[in-house]
Design an enzyme around this catalytic site. Structure first.
Site, PDB file in Angstrom:
ATOM      1  N   GLY A  52      74.600  17.506   6.479  1.00 52.76           N
ATOM      2  CA  GLY A  52      73.360  18.130   6.934  1.00 52.76           C
ATOM      3  C   GLY A  52      72.288  17.212   7.455  1.00 52.76           C
ATOM      4  N   GLY A  91      78.532  14.912   9.006  1.00 53.48           N
ATOM      5  CA  GLY A  91      79.254  15.186  10.250  1.00 53.48           C
ATOM      6  C   GLY A  91      78.418  14.723  11.428  1.00 53.48           C
ATOM      7  CB  CYS A 130      80.842  35.314  34.961  1.00 53.53           C
ATOM      8  SG  CYS A 130      81.696  34.577  36.341  1.00 53.53           S
TER       9      CYS A 130
HETATM   10  C1  PLP Z   1      79.469  21.675   8.543  1.00 52.17           C
HETATM   11  C2  PLP Z   1      79.538  21.159   7.163  1.00 52.17           C
HETATM   12  C3  PLP Z   1      79.223  19.822   6.885  1.00 52.17           C
HETATM   13  C4  PLP Z   1      78.709  18.860   7.929  1.00 52.17           C
HETATM   14  O1  PLP Z   1      77.410  19.169   8.306  1.00 52.17           O
HETATM   15  P1  PLP Z   1      76.577  18.174   9.249  1.00 52.17           P
HETATM   16  O2  PLP Z   1      75.301  18.865   9.445  1.00 52.17           O
HETATM   17  O3  PLP Z   1      77.345  18.014  10.503  1.00 52.17           O
HETATM   18  O4  PLP Z   1      76.424  16.894   8.512  1.00 52.17           O
HETATM   19  C5  PLP Z   1      79.398  19.370   5.595  1.00 52.17           C
HETATM   20  N1  PLP Z   1      79.850  20.202   4.620  1.00 52.17           N
HETATM   21  C6  PLP Z   1      80.146  21.491   4.841  1.00 52.17           C
HETATM   22  C7  PLP Z   1      80.632  22.336   3.735  1.00 52.17           C
HETATM   23  C8  PLP Z   1      79.997  22.012   6.121  1.00 52.17           C
HETATM   24  O5  PLP Z   1      80.275  23.296   6.338  1.00 52.17           O
END
Ligand code: PLP
Length: 423
Positions: A239, A275, A342
């Protein structure tokens, strides 16, 4: 920090001119910088210093097997949300002991495969899922390691579509009901309770919601201990946000020290699932300008990348910086950058001040390394873009551009349609 910059007015990725890649690979193309990816991982990992922790890269941000491999080589585990991601991670050589499996809808074959491979833990999202995992593990005569994903009900102050830790979201178990589920879990024969998990949302630009959530989780761990239930892992999800425009997200060190101080002396191992913060600013999407169109007040740059390649602007109204691959001086114009699809929702930027570009020029959509290619589709029967990984002065195609033949893979004309007059 990333390795995309102008040298003599030409955009480079590390030591490779982007134009060189375009000449060989064409457009649209995703270009990732290996040095940036590695740097982001190392900075993130090192921020936690001597706090016992495991970084599990969240595969859904960018699922290319080379990207997974790059992080695995640096010691990363992975966070997966499907059997498909499990398959990718295993093919990339990730140790099953470093795989955590999240997601609200795990199917039986996915649970079975994860148990066969011996993953680190399942992040369980409902009572029914817990029962199902126990049942499948029982049939296989194994014990399933589980964490329960609790929902701490904190507002991450991000876009509602990427906010996951509030009571009305589909994710996790209401923290007020979690104790009952933990009690149930420890009584199950084929489940071993190993941890607790939460993930409150994505693209957070403030540490406060993380701190609030971790405090709630740590308090809950104490409650569990008082009841004789011990956990080893505290998974706080991903996150952490990045700068797309003018956001000022906390540096990983700030994030790590705020969280680290809360779990010190708790004898817990932190699991982190970053991520976006690892891949977002390590990738760009390069597109060719096809046409310029002026209608009344508006100017449109119509380009060869579209919402099927990069869904974020259409889906969340996200901002991505757009720059020319060859720098221009002088006049600018305000334009919408739109794709060929489109749908009126097919845009990469709206009312953006951009240099005057023309047919045949190239634009780079910045910060496209997370939730870019991995969210792409074939909508409008558009073959998906190529992906390229740059390392120093060399690069490799890590996913070929899809062909027209790829578009029809698995499709067939129903036999009764092969003869006329049978309908
Ligand atoms: C999507 C997700 C992440 C990664 O989130 P980021 O914002 O990209 O760091 C981590 N854990 C879970 C369970 C997720 O669904």
């Amino acid at each position: 920090m990333h390795y995309f910059e102008y040298r003599k007015r030409k955009l480079y990725c590390e030591d490779v001119p982007v134009e060189e890649i375009i000449r060989e690979v064409g457009t649209p193309v995703y270009i990732y910088s290996a040095r940036t990816l590695a740097r982001h991982f190392r900075v993130f990992d090192a921020s936690f210093g001597d706090i016992s922790h495991l970084v599990c890269y969240s595969v859904k941000a960018n699922s290319n097997i080379s990207i997974i491999k790059l992080f695995a080589n640096l010691g990363s585990g992975v966070d997966i949300v499907s059997g498909g991601e499990l398959y990718r991670a295993l093919k990339a050589g990730v140790s099953p002991r470093k795989i955590v499996y999240s997601g609200v809808g795990k199917k039986d074959w996915e649970i079975t495969l994860a148990l066969e491979k011996g993953i680190l833990m399942f992040n369980v999202e409902s009572a029914e899922e817990l029962e199902n995992i126990n049942k499948i593990a029982g049939r296989m005569k194994v014990k399933a390691p589980v964490s329960i994903r609790v929902n701490p009900d904190v507002d991450p102050k991000t876009h509602p579509y990427i906010s996951t830790g509030m009571r009305e979201n589909k994710f996790g178990i209401d923290i007020r009901e979690s104790l009952a589920l933990y009690k149930k879990a420890v009584s199950m024969r084929n489940v071993e309770v190993v941890g607790i998990d939460c993930h409150i949302g994505s693209q957070l630009t403030d540490v406060k919601p993380f701190v609030d959530a971790v405090k709630i989780v740590v308090d809950f761990v104490k409650t569990l201990r008082e009841r004789g239930i011990t956990v080893r892992y505290v998974d706080i999800g991903g996150g952490l946000g990045i700068t797309y425009r003018d956001e000022t997200p906390p540096h990983p060190e700030e994030y790590a020290s705020a969280i680290g101080s809360l779990i010190k002396e708790m004898d817990l191992t932190l699991v982190l699932e970053p991520g976006r913060v690892l891949t977002g600013n390590a990738g760009i999407l390069v597109t060719e300008v096809l046409y310029t169109k002026r209608t009344g007040e508006k100017t449109f740059y119509i380009v060869d990348a579209a919402m099927n390649d990069l869904a974020r602007p259409s889906l969340y109204g996200s901002y991505h910086e757009i720059v020319p691959v060859r720098k221009k001086d002088g006049k600018t114009t305000v334009a919408d950058v739109v794709g060929p699809i489109c749908e009126s929702g097919d845009f990469l930027a709206k009312s953006r001040e951009l240099p005057l570009v023309k047919r045949g020029d190239f634009l780079a959509v910045m910060s496209a390394g997370a939730y870019g290619f991995s969210m792409s589709s074939n909508y409008n029967s558009r073959p998906r873009a190529a992906e390229v990984l740059v390392n120093g002065d060399s690069y490799e195609v890590i996913r070929e551009r899809e062909s027209l033949r790829d578009l029809l893979r698995g499709e067939k004309i129903a036999s009764f349609l092969k003869k006329r007059g049978e309908l």
